[in-house]
Write a protein that holds these residues in place. Structure first.
Motif, PDB file in Angstrom:
ATOM      1  N   TRP A  97    -102.217  31.951 -14.683  1.00 44.94           N
ATOM      2  CA  TRP A  97    -103.103  31.450 -15.739  1.00 44.94           C
ATOM      3  C   TRP A  97    -104.079  30.391 -15.245  1.00 44.94           C
ATOM      4  CZ3 TRP A  97    -102.627  26.228 -16.655  1.00 44.94           C
ATOM      5  CH2 TRP A  97    -101.471  25.624 -16.153  1.00 44.94           C
ATOM      6  N   ARG A 127    -109.722  25.661 -19.931  1.00 47.13           N
ATOM      7  CA  ARG A 127    -109.693  26.803 -20.861  1.00 47.13           C
ATOM      8  C   ARG A 127    -110.049  26.295 -22.255  1.00 47.13           C
ATOM      9  NH1 ARG A 127    -103.078  27.788 -20.930  1.00 47.13           N
ATOM     10  NH2 ARG A 127    -102.520  25.599 -20.803  1.00 47.13           N
ATOM     11  N   TYR A 183    -109.668  32.706 -17.479  1.00 44.76           N
ATOM     12  CA  TYR A 183    -108.271  32.467 -17.873  1.00 44.76           C
ATOM     13  C   TYR A 183    -107.536  33.773 -18.115  1.00 44.76           C
ATOM     14  CZ  TYR A 183    -104.438  31.596 -21.165  1.00 44.76           C
ATOM     15  OH  TYR A 183    -103.233  31.600 -21.808  1.00 44.76           O
ATOM     16  N   GLY A 186    -101.177  35.750 -15.862  1.00 43.46           N
ATOM     17  CA  GLY A 186    -102.555  36.113 -15.554  1.00 43.46           C
ATOM     18  C   GLY A 186    -102.717  37.589 -15.253  1.00 43.46           C
ATOM     19  N   ARG A 239    -108.989  30.380 -11.643  1.00 46.21           N
ATOM     20  CA  ARG A 239    -110.304  30.433 -12.282  1.00 46.21           C
ATOM     21  C   ARG A 239    -111.333  31.193 -11.435  1.00 46.21           C
ATOM     22  NH1 ARG A 239    -110.274  29.365 -17.408  1.00 46.21           N
ATOM     23  NH2 ARG A 239    -112.486  28.829 -17.269  1.00 46.21           N
ATOM     24  N   SER A 281    -115.238  26.958 -16.315  1.00 46.51           N
ATOM     25  CA  SER A 281    -114.592  27.170 -15.023  1.00 46.51           C
ATOM     26  C   SER A 281    -115.099  26.227 -13.946  1.00 46.51           C
ATOM     27  CB  SER A 281    -114.816  28.612 -14.553  1.00 46.51           C
ATOM     28  OG  SER A 281    -114.243  29.534 -15.438  1.00 46.51           O
ATOM     29  N   TRP A 304    -113.649  26.103 -22.288  1.00 45.09           N
ATOM     30  CA  TRP A 304    -113.994  27.337 -21.584  1.00 45.09           C
ATOM     31  C   TRP A 304    -115.032  27.081 -20.486  1.00 45.09           C
ATOM     32  CZ3 TRP A 304    -110.376  30.623 -22.274  1.00 45.09           C
ATOM     33  CH2 TRP A 304    -109.731  30.737 -23.503  1.00 45.09           C
ATOM     34  N   ASN A 319    -105.518  23.028 -18.856  1.00 49.43           N
ATOM     35  CA  ASN A 319    -104.973  23.663 -17.652  1.00 49.43           C
ATOM     36  C   ASN A 319    -104.050  22.715 -16.898  1.00 49.43           C
ATOM     37  OD1 ASN A 319    -105.959  26.267 -17.701  1.00 49.43           O
ATOM     38  ND2 ASN A 319    -107.849  25.759 -16.619  1.00 49.43           N
TER      39      ASN A 319
END
Length: 502
Positions: free
Chosen positions: A100, A351, A132, A82, A103, A357, A355, A301
């Motif tokens: 990674w 992710r 991400y 990350g 969030r 969060s 996509w 994730n």
């Protein structure tokens, strides 16, 4: 006289090491476990010292099996770190890495889209704006931890941090740079000063030495050689983000086969000659021949992580290692659809390809008749649905088989379930698919002791599991409901997040 290579995989919840000969024989392997911190919902931080301790301990243990002079190379990969580890000018870690899974950078990701339009971001980086990506986490640190950001000399991926300790050299693998997103020009294979300026990030805080997985990132210095039981000057290879070497470990050294790695998280990957832009995928240069090949993937994730969580929190009579094995047996008779229970496995947001969060893990259909076996089976079905949703991002030309690797591939029940849900033949390997093996292979290629043509011969298909087409037809109905369920709850979670924030 035999020659040996060490492959090291620094993972999210543990580091795995493997000692192999240059002809592919596994001499010894070992794993050290640790944990990461989740101080708030959606946050995930890791301590660099845990990684360094684990790698050091494992190398000492495995190197004791052979003469130090016979260990001719080390390959080290790592989880996607990350933000990277913030280090000062002396190379000391001065804060945690926002890994990674973290969030928190939701507002920063939105801001990034305002600063750089999405079409430009995709054209230059082949990726998009999302919490991400490491560059959005760094934007968060700059705003919320300005002292830490300003004091940081370099932000280093996990493998880069460890290699810098062992060699005194700071580098970054092309895959890790590409996965940082935002400021890496995937066309020119270098940092984009223009995008960094627009996003307000200091380009000097990133490693300026890019390396491939098959060129030495540095050589072991004397002080660490003595501590590790190795020879000074042993070449060390920075093999980048772990899922790349894991794919190499299945024998993939050119475009073609879809590989699904199922461990703490899930990655479904396809290697191509051109990046598959505009498909909601994560894209970066491949671990092998990064100038020629691209690694395109979607994934979850939390995959194996939700099974481990379920066992830890609710199945007190089992430990996290044996629990899934026993629960596979106990839940073996649960029918398709888990007696009306459906799970959305988004325990840390999601992710690619969603996509999102804000979304969280959700259990639908639970009743007073629901048993823990029903719940466990529903968790497993959720992982299988996630695999199907991910591979569908690659389009229709992906063939009729998938290579499945990682810890979850040891579950016969899960392998068959994934076959039934996807309608694909699932192939597992007797050896291979482990990132540490892939890192060892890449290091061996780098010192010209391993011929790439030989690697595919090392990887033996252990089993081919065919889908039950009758069950596939039934699962099609449940899969439609799985996707519909997400569409039904996503608005709720977006609104719910604002209440929680207040």
């Amino acid at each position: 006289m035999a020659k040996y290579i060490l492959g090291i995989d620094v993972g999210t919840s543990g580091t795995k090491a493997m000692l192999i000969t240059t002809s592919g024989e596994v001499i010894a392997q070992k794993k050290d476990n640790y944990s990461f911190s989740t101080p708030h919902s959606g946050w995930a931080e890791a301590n660099a010292q845990d990684w360094l301790n684990a790698v050091s301990s494992l190398i000492r243990t495995l190197s004791s099996h052979v003469d130090d002079a016979d260990i001719v190379a080390i390959g080290i990969d790592g989880l996607y770190g990350g933000s990277g580890i913030p280090v000062n000018q002396q190379g000391q870690a001065i804060g945690p890495a926002l890994i990674w899974m973290d969030r928190r950078a939701v507002l920063e990701a939105s801001k990034a889209s305002e600063l750089v339009d999405n079409s430009t971001l995709m054209a230059v980086t082949a990726n998009q704006s999302d919490p991400y990506y490491g560059y959005t986490k760094l934007m968060w640190l700059k705003i919320h931890e300005p002292d830490l950001y300003n004091k940081t000399d370099k932000f280093l991926p996990p493998e880069s941090f460890i290699i810098s300790k062992f060699t005194g050299e700071v580098s970054i693998n092309y895959s890790a740079a590409g996965n940082l997103g935002g400021i890496f020009d995937i066309n020119k294979k270098q940092w984009s000063h223009e995008l960094a300026k627009k996003l307000g990030l200091d380009i000097k805080k990133f490693p300026n030495k890019f390396v491939t997985s098959t060129e030495p990132a540095g050589y072991l210095i004397k002080s660490w050689a003595e501590r590790l039981g190795l020879q000074t000057g042993t070449p060390i290879f920075n093999t980048g983000v772990d899922v790349g070497p894991a794919t190499v470990g299945t024998g993939v050294l050119k475009p073609g086969q879809v590989t699904v790695a199922l461990g703490t998280s899930m990655n479904a990957a396809l290697v191509t000659e051109e990046p598959l832009k505009d498909k909601d995928l994560i894209i970066w240069p491949y671990a092998y021949k990064p100038a020629n090949y691209y690694y395109n993937f979607a994934g979850a994730n939390t995959a194996g992580a939700i099974v481990a969580w379920f066992v830890k929190e609710f199945i007190t009579e089992f430990d996290t290692n044996n629990g899934p094995i026993d629960l596979d047996i106990q839940s073996g008779d649960v029918p398709i659809g888990s007696n009306g229970v459906l799970v959305l496995p988004y325990f840390m947001g999601e992710r690619s390809p969603l996509w999102d969060s804000d979304v969280r893990g959700t259990i639908l259909g639970i009743s007073l008749k629901t048993t823990r076996n029903d719940l466990y089976n529903a968790f497993q079905e959720a992982i299988a649905y996630s695999v199907r949703q991910s591979i569908e991002q690659f389009g229709t030309d992906i063939g009729e088989s998938i290579t499945l690797v990682g810890g979850v591939s040891a579950s016969k029940k899960m392998v068959q379930m994934i076959a039934n849900v996807t309608g694909k033949t699932i192939m597992t390997t007797k050896s291979g698919g482990e990132a540490n093996l892939g890192s060892a292979i890449l290091a061996g290629i780098g010192i010209h002791e391993i011929d790439p043509e030989d690697v595919t011969q090392w990887i033996k298909i252990d089993q081919k599991i065919e889908p039950d087409l009758q069950k596939f037809a039934i699962y099609n109905q449940y899969y439609k409901m799985y996707k519909k369920a997400y569409n039904s709850v996503t608005g709720f979670y977006h609104e719910f997040r604002t209440i929680q924030k207040d």
